[in-house]
Design a protein around this motif. Structure first.
Motif, PDB file in Angstrom:
ATOM      1  N   CYS A 287       0.828  -1.206   0.000  1.00 42.26           N
ATOM      2  CA  CYS A 287       0.000   0.000   0.000  1.00 42.26           C
ATOM      3  C   CYS A 287       0.862   1.255   0.000  1.00 42.26           C
TER       4      CYS A 287
ATOM      5  N   GLN B 250       2.559   1.887   9.858  1.00 43.85           N
ATOM      6  CA  GLN B 250       1.589   0.854  10.163  1.00 43.85           C
ATOM      7  C   GLN B 250       2.010   0.043  11.397  1.00 43.85           C
TER       8      GLN B 250
ATOM      9  N   SER C  97      -8.618  -7.037   9.148  1.00 41.00           N
ATOM     10  CA  SER C  97      -9.040  -6.442   7.878  1.00 41.00           C
ATOM     11  C   SER C  97      -7.902  -5.701   7.178  1.00 41.00           C
ATOM     12  N   TYR C  98      -6.758  -5.552   7.869  1.00 43.23           N
ATOM     13  CA  TYR C  98      -5.610  -4.866   7.290  1.00 43.23           C
ATOM     14  C   TYR C  98      -4.428  -5.817   7.129  1.00 43.23           C
ATOM     15  N   ASN C  99      -3.536  -5.471   6.195  1.00 45.87           N
ATOM     16  CA  ASN C  99      -2.281  -6.197   6.011  1.00 45.87           C
ATOM     17  C   ASN C  99      -1.288  -5.252   5.348  1.00 45.87           C
ATOM     18  N   GLN C 100      -0.234  -5.775   4.720  1.00 43.02           N
ATOM     19  CA  GLN C 100       0.756  -4.900   4.089  1.00 43.02           C
ATOM     20  C   GLN C 100       0.251  -4.316   2.769  1.00 43.02           C
ATOM     21  N   PHE C 101      -0.852  -4.811   2.276  1.00 42.87           N
ATOM     22  CA  PHE C 101      -1.376  -4.377   0.992  1.00 42.87           C
ATOM     23  C   PHE C 101      -2.672  -3.591   1.142  1.00 42.87           C
ATOM     24  N   THR C 102      -3.315  -3.692   2.297  1.00 42.43           N
ATOM     25  CA  THR C 102      -4.489  -2.895   2.656  1.00 42.43           C
ATOM     26  C   THR C 102      -4.173  -2.231   3.984  1.00 42.43           C
ATOM     27  N   CYS C 103      -3.816  -0.955   3.929  1.00 40.94           N
ATOM     28  CA  CYS C 103      -3.311  -0.269   5.118  1.00 40.94           C
ATOM     29  C   CYS C 103      -4.399   0.513   5.844  1.00 40.94           C
ATOM     30  N   SER C 104      -4.161   0.755   7.121  1.00 40.96           N
ATOM     31  CA  SER C 104      -5.068   1.542   7.954  1.00 40.96           C
ATOM     32  C   SER C 104      -4.700   3.021   7.852  1.00 40.96           C
TER      33      SER C 104
ATOM     34  N   ARG D 273      -3.992  -8.799  12.916  1.00 39.60           N
ATOM     35  CA  ARG D 273      -3.343  -8.356  11.693  1.00 39.60           C
ATOM     36  C   ARG D 273      -1.943  -8.943  11.708  1.00 39.60           C
TER      37      ARG D 273
END
Length: 265
Positions: free
Chosen positions: A28, A34, A206-213, A252
């Motif tokens: 992301c 993060q 719901s978050y990871n390294q490709f969908t960030c908060s 996460r």
């Protein structure tokens, strides 16, 4: 092992295999630092920064919630459980509990779901700069007049045991405690090492390294585990709590790309 690199337009994960590199999902872009992270590693190159939150004693407690297994990795919780929603890390002492500590007096029917004796949990005491009362989910940490709060999360990883000599979770909860006009937890462990403080984000599966908060959070993570009494977690859920917590959440997975992490000073 994945290798992370970036240029001015794209950031990708390169997975090295015997047949050559395989390009996976894009990391992301444009987000602040993060979490969760390995608190023993200080490296971080995320260019975005924001001021550290005030001490928790100068903020309002707005939420308490629990994750099954540790989201962060630390000196006292470095045993990898696995990938996925209920992966993460467990306390190093997990394999050395005695039979009594591992006995489930509820036979799988405890009021606090998703946890049994022998499990590791990560507890988050979320604090906000908003003038709000504690409540359910992170929605309780903001209001119509305070939509962009300063947030701090005080964090402790616990090993859940069937032992009345372990910490009582109700002593660590809220119970209407107000100090100097601010909502505060009754107690947060102070004997599990100096907390590691860093800038990060909200967590959860719901978050990871490709969908960030997008949210900005000051983290304070204690480096060692403590034991908490399993029955006290059930009592906290059974007797009702303002957070409406009755189960443990997923995790996460650890953020490892230095591009997504802040430096630890």
């Amino acid at each position: 092992m994945p290798t992370f690199f970036s240029n001015s337009t794209i950031s990708v994960v390169v997975v090295i295999s015997l047949s050559g590199p395989v390009y996976a999902a894009e990391i992301c872009q444009g987000f602040g630092p993060q979490a969760p992270r390995d608190i023993t590693k200080v490296e971080g190159t995320n260019p975005q920064s924001f001021p550290f939150a005030p001490p928790a004693t100068e903020m309002n407690l707005c939420n308490i919630h629990i994750h099954t297994n540790a989201e962060h990795k630390g000196p006292g919780f470095s045993r990898f459980v696995g990938d996925g929603e209920y992966g993460g890390y467990k306390c190093n002492e997990s394999d050395y509990l005695n039979e009594a500590e591992l006995t489930d007096p509820t036979h799988g029917k405890g009021a606090f779901k998703g946890v049994k004796p022998g499990d590791t949990i990560e507890v988050h005491w979320v604090h906000t700069s908003c003038q709000v009362a504690p409540g359910k989910s992170l929605d309780a940490c903001l209001s119509d007049g305070c939509a962009n709060p300063t947030l701090r999360v005080e964090t402790q990883v616990f090993l859940v045991v069937n032992d009345i000599g372990a910490m009582d979770f109700n002593d660590l909860a809220y119970g209407g405690n107000i100090v100097n006009g601010l909502h505060q937890p009754k107690y947060i462990p102070s004997t599990t090492g100096k907390p590691v403080e860093f800038l990060g984000s909200t967590t959860g599966p719901s978050y990871n390294q490709f969908t960030c908060s997008p949210l900005q959070v000051t983290w304070s993570v204690r480096p060692n585990c403590a034991k908490v009494n399993y029955n006290s977690l059930n009592a906290w859920a059974e007797n009702g709590n303002v957070f409406e917590e009755d189960h443990s959440d997923g995790v996460r997975q650890l953020v490892k790309a230095v591009e997504l992490l802040s430096p630890i000073r």
